[in-house]
Scaffold this motif. Structure first.
Motif, PDB file in Angstrom:
ATOM      1  N   LEU A  96       0.871  -1.170   0.000  1.00  0.00           N
ATOM      2  CA  LEU A  96       0.000   0.000   0.000  1.00  0.00           C
ATOM      3  C   LEU A  96       0.912   1.225   0.000  1.00  0.00           C
ATOM      4  CD1 LEU A  96      -2.752   1.491   0.354  1.00  0.00           C
ATOM      5  CD2 LEU A  96      -2.452   1.227   2.828  1.00  0.00           C
ATOM      6  N   VAL A  97       0.738   2.114  -0.965  1.00  0.00           N
ATOM      7  CA  VAL A  97       1.504   3.365  -1.005  1.00  0.00           C
ATOM      8  C   VAL A  97       0.541   4.507  -0.680  1.00  0.00           C
ATOM      9  CG1 VAL A  97       2.752   4.973  -2.501  1.00  0.00           C
ATOM     10  CG2 VAL A  97       3.230   2.515  -2.630  1.00  0.00           C
ATOM     11  N   VAL A  98       0.862   5.283   0.333  1.00  0.00           N
ATOM     12  CA  VAL A  98      -0.015   6.381   0.743  1.00  0.00           C
ATOM     13  C   VAL A  98       0.650   7.686   0.338  1.00  0.00           C
ATOM     14  CG1 VAL A  98      -1.317   7.388   2.637  1.00  0.00           C
ATOM     15  CG2 VAL A  98      -0.777   4.944   2.664  1.00  0.00           C
ATOM     16  N   ASN A  99      -0.043   8.408  -0.524  1.00  0.00           N
ATOM     17  CA  ASN A  99       0.526   9.595  -1.147  1.00  0.00           C
ATOM     18  C   ASN A  99       0.212  10.846  -0.327  1.00  0.00           C
ATOM     19  OD1 ASN A  99       1.371  11.609  -2.853  1.00  0.00           O
ATOM     20  ND2 ASN A  99       0.434  10.750  -4.691  1.00  0.00           N
ATOM     21  N   GLY A 100       1.228  11.357   0.360  1.00  0.00           N
ATOM     22  CA  GLY A 100       1.078  12.605   1.117  1.00  0.00           C
ATOM     23  C   GLY A 100       1.993  13.682   0.569  1.00  0.00           C
ATOM     24  N   LEU A 101       2.308  13.584  -0.726  1.00  0.00           N
ATOM     25  CA  LEU A 101       3.229  14.573  -1.322  1.00  0.00           C
ATOM     26  C   LEU A 101       2.567  15.943  -1.471  1.00  0.00           C
ATOM     27  CD1 LEU A 101       5.263  12.782  -4.100  1.00  0.00           C
ATOM     28  CD2 LEU A 101       6.065  13.664  -1.933  1.00  0.00           C
ATOM     29  N   LEU A 113      -3.964  17.089   8.180  1.00  0.00           N
ATOM     30  CA  LEU A 113      -4.247  15.776   8.768  1.00  0.00           C
ATOM     31  C   LEU A 113      -2.990  15.155   9.370  1.00  0.00           C
ATOM     32  CD1 LEU A 113      -6.629  14.354   6.017  1.00  0.00           C
ATOM     33  CD2 LEU A 113      -7.247  14.871   8.389  1.00  0.00           C
ATOM     34  N   LEU A 114      -1.884  15.226   8.636  1.00  0.00           N
ATOM     35  CA  LEU A 114      -0.637  14.618   9.125  1.00  0.00           C
ATOM     36  C   LEU A 114      -0.151  15.309  10.393  1.00  0.00           C
ATOM     37  CD1 LEU A 114       1.044  14.319   5.632  1.00  0.00           C
ATOM     38  CD2 LEU A 114       0.530  12.365   7.118  1.00  0.00           C
ATOM     39  N   ARG A 115      -0.349  16.612  10.450  1.00  0.00           N
ATOM     40  CA  ARG A 115       0.148  17.386  11.591  1.00  0.00           C
ATOM     41  C   ARG A 115      -0.784  17.288  12.794  1.00  0.00           C
ATOM     42  NH1 ARG A 115      -0.377  23.693  11.102  1.00  0.00           N
ATOM     43  NH2 ARG A 115      -2.472  22.992  11.579  1.00  0.00           N
ATOM     44  N   PRO A 118      -2.360  12.687  13.263  1.00  0.00           N
ATOM     45  CA  PRO A 118      -1.560  11.556  12.784  1.00  0.00           C
ATOM     46  C   PRO A 118      -2.154  10.216  13.186  1.00  0.00           C
ATOM     47  CG  PRO A 118      -0.447  12.678  14.613  1.00  0.00           C
ATOM     48  CD  PRO A 118      -1.600  13.534  14.206  1.00  0.00           C
ATOM     49  N   GLN A 119      -2.849  10.175  14.345  1.00  0.00           N
ATOM     50  CA  GLN A 119      -3.449   8.903  14.781  1.00  0.00           C
ATOM     51  C   GLN A 119      -4.513   8.462  13.795  1.00  0.00           C
ATOM     52  OE1 GLN A 119      -3.639  11.797  16.438  1.00  0.00           O
ATOM     53  NE2 GLN A 119      -2.816  11.619  18.486  1.00  0.00           N
ATOM     54  N   VAL A 120      -5.337   9.421  13.345  1.00  0.00           N
ATOM     55  CA  VAL A 120      -6.433   9.060  12.441  1.00  0.00           C
ATOM     56  C   VAL A 120      -5.867   8.612  11.092  1.00  0.00           C
ATOM     57  CG1 VAL A 120      -8.603   9.826  11.421  1.00  0.00           C
ATOM     58  CG2 VAL A 120      -7.898  10.738  13.628  1.00  0.00           C
ATOM     59  N   VAL A 121      -4.821   9.306  10.627  1.00  0.00           N
ATOM     60  CA  VAL A 121      -4.180   8.913   9.361  1.00  0.00           C
ATOM     61  C   VAL A 121      -3.689   7.471   9.464  1.00  0.00           C
ATOM     62  CG1 VAL A 121      -2.230   9.341   7.813  1.00  0.00           C
ATOM     63  CG2 VAL A 121      -3.483  11.280   8.793  1.00  0.00           C
ATOM     64  N   LEU A 122      -2.965   7.170  10.549  1.00  0.00           N
ATOM     65  CA  LEU A 122      -2.390   5.823  10.684  1.00  0.00           C
ATOM     66  C   LEU A 122      -3.465   4.772  10.931  1.00  0.00           C
ATOM     67  CD1 LEU A 122       0.833   6.742  12.687  1.00  0.00           C
ATOM     68  CD2 LEU A 122       0.667   6.106  10.284  1.00  0.00           C
ATOM     69  N   GLU A 123      -4.525   5.184  11.611  1.00  0.00           N
ATOM     70  CA  GLU A 123      -5.629   4.252  11.832  1.00  0.00           C
ATOM     71  C   GLU A 123      -6.285   3.894  10.493  1.00  0.00           C
ATOM     72  OE1 GLU A 123      -9.424   3.888  14.841  1.00  0.00           O
ATOM     73  OE2 GLU A 123      -8.149   5.648  14.974  1.00  0.00           O
ATOM     74  N   GLY A 124      -6.487   4.896   9.646  1.00  0.00           N
ATOM     75  CA  GLY A 124      -7.046   4.634   8.313  1.00  0.00           C
ATOM     76  C   GLY A 124      -6.142   3.701   7.520  1.00  0.00           C
ATOM     77  N   ILE A 125      -4.848   3.886   7.655  1.00  0.00           N
ATOM     78  CA  ILE A 125      -3.887   3.016   6.951  1.00  0.00           C
ATOM     79  C   ILE A 125      -3.980   1.583   7.482  1.00  0.00           C
ATOM     80  CG2 ILE A 125      -1.403   2.552   6.694  1.00  0.00           C
ATOM     81  CD1 ILE A 125      -1.007   5.612   6.494  1.00  0.00           C
ATOM     82  N   ALA A 126      -4.048   1.441   8.802  1.00  0.00           N
ATOM     83  CA  ALA A 126      -4.102   0.094   9.396  1.00  0.00           C
ATOM     84  C   ALA A 126      -5.356  -0.655   8.945  1.00  0.00           C
ATOM     85  CB  ALA A 126      -4.059   0.190  10.925  1.00  0.00           C
ATOM     86  N   ILE A 127      -6.488   0.045   8.914  1.00  0.00           N
ATOM     87  CA  ILE A 127      -7.741  -0.609   8.489  1.00  0.00           C
ATOM     88  C   ILE A 127      -7.625  -1.001   7.011  1.00  0.00           C
ATOM     89  CG2 ILE A 127     -10.214  -0.237   8.113  1.00  0.00           C
ATOM     90  CD1 ILE A 127     -10.067   1.696  10.584  1.00  0.00           C
ATOM     91  N   SER A 128      -7.055  -0.090   6.207  1.00  0.00           N
ATOM     92  CA  SER A 128      -6.902  -0.382   4.766  1.00  0.00           C
ATOM     93  C   SER A 128      -6.062  -1.636   4.572  1.00  0.00           C
ATOM     94  CB  SER A 128      -6.238   0.799   4.058  1.00  0.00           C
ATOM     95  OG  SER A 128      -6.968   1.978   4.276  1.00  0.00           O
TER      96      SER A 128
END
Ligand code: SF4
Length: 409
Positions: A96-101, A113-115, A118-128
């Motif tokens: 999975l590549v997550v594009n935050g460029l 979102l990243l700043r 960060p918990q919600v971003v990583l949580e979304g990644i974990a579920i994905s």
């Protein structure tokens, strides 16, 4: 030959030394989150609720909920996420590549979102990862967003149990030539340590992506909505929320959460425009629309007849002292510099249109020149390999449509 990465639990790599950087990086501005925030409400209700909820259900059920929500890609594609994943799952995705460029100069919603979440971003990644059956993730953020790295790393370490079986590679993007590296296949090349230019498609990344393996590429904002939709279905009940970056000549610039289809005028008024002469809709690759044409819904279907789209969700307000043609010159000079130069319509077309825009600003174009510019734009939009070449003419075309006087022969 892939670049070597550190192993567990994450790696941080930067491919460009600061001394290499002379120009072209993203200018960071202070962005405040304003008004309603589903992310704040989610965090207030207790983080990692969605991950824990998923443990008691199945990946198929989560995919069904994402499908039912109608969640679309928020990086600019607006493709339904569940359909994209359903097409990819039979290929057994490996990465999975997550594009935050976020290479658009005036766009900061992923940074927000990243700043701040960060918990919600990583949580979304974990579920994905769990839905897709993926165990290895590359999260690539803009080099200007380095201040987010420490918080992302800390969350990953503090909540290691929530991310069991997932290996995260946390990368910063290039300092220059940033825009085109945001294209999904250029990003894959960049991660592999190659020149960050787009690949020909097909094959698509979900068929042959990172190091030749099936790969899913998604935007930061897209995945960050997943914990929200799993725990608050009302936010997606017959509507689609979206973060927009609203800036320019407004009293309250920042990141606003809106609903697609909301009146554009209402969205702009939240930021208290000081003056409103015209608006750049969709960022630098979007178009310019005069104030008199803004009585429209903020949704692709309604904006398309005006020659613009929601894109990544950027709205830049200009007052009466601003010259729209100056913005067109700025946009085309940007695309001329950012074009990777591999395909002729984009390489030559961006130069030609930048030259035409400058002549337009100097008041030195004929009807024949304008006809030529339209032909160049059409060639770029029909035959460029990637989105940069197809989007580059949009600011000029919107200007010619809404602002320019027709030229006499
Ligand atoms: S359209 Fe432009 S940026 Fe995209 S591959 Fe072609 S030359 Fe490169």
């Amino acid at each position: 030959m892939p670049r070597r990465s550190h192993s567990v639990p994450y790696s941080v790599r930067s491919f460009y030394a600061a001394s290499d950087v002379e120009h072209g990086g993203k200018a960071l501005i202070e962005v405040a989150g304003r008004g309603r925030s589903s992310f704040a409400a989610y965090a207030h209700g207790g983080l990692f609720r969605a991950v824990q909820q998923m443990r008691s259900g199945s990946a198929t059920e989560v995919l069904r909920q994402i499908y039912a929500s109608g969640l679309r890609g928020c990086g600019g594609s607006h493709l339904p996420l569940a359909r994209k994943w359903q097409a990819a799952i039979p290929y057994a995705p490996r990465y999975l590549v997550v594009n935050g460029l976020e290479g658009e100069p005036d766009t900061f919603k992923d940074y927000f979102l990243l700043r701040d979440y960060p918990q919600v971003v990583l949580e979304g990644i974990a579920i994905s990862c769990r839905v897709l059956g993926v165990h290895e993730v590359y999260l690539v953020i803009n080099a200007a967003y380095r201040d987010c790295l420490a918080a992302l790393e800390a969350v990953w370490q503090q909540h290691a149990g929530e991310f069991a079986d997932i290996k995260l590679h946390l990368l910063t993007g290039p300092e220059v030539d940033l825009y085109v590296v945001g294209e999904e296949t250029a990003l894959l090349n960049y991660i592999e340590g190659k020149r960050g230019e787009p690949r020909l498609k097909p094959p698509f990344p979900h068929q042959c992506g990172l190091w030749g393996q099936p790969t899913i590429v998604n935007n930061v904002e897209t995945l960050s909505w997943i914990p929200i939709l799993l725990t608050d279905a009302t936010r997606f009940a017959g509507q689609h929320p979206k973060l927009v970056t609203l800036l320019g000549e407004v009293a309250a610039p920042g990141i606003y959460e809106v609903t697609l289809g909301q009146p554009l005028h209402d969205i702009l008024q939240q930021a208290q425009p000081e003056e409103l002469s015209f608006v750049e809709i969709g960022g630098i690759s979007g178009g310019l629309v005069p104030a008199a044409r803004l009585d429209v819904a903020y949704a692709d279907e309604a904006l398309r007849p005006l020659g613009v789209q929601v894109g990544a969700g950027t709205l830049r307000v200009f007052g009466h002292g601003c010259d729209p043609v100056a913005e067109v010159v700025r946009a085309l000079q940007f695309f001329q510099a950012e074009s990777c130069g591999r395909c002729t319509p984009c390489r030559v077309g961006t130069q030609e249109l930048a030259r035409f825009a400058q002549a337009l600003q100097d008041g030195d174009v004929s009807a024949e020149d304008q006809h030529w510019a339209h032909r160049v734009a059409a060639a770029m939009q029909h035959s460029s390999t990637c989105g940069l070449g197809r989007a580059a003419p949009v600011p000029l075309l919107s200007y010619l449509h809404h602002f320019a006087e027709p030229q006499d022969d």
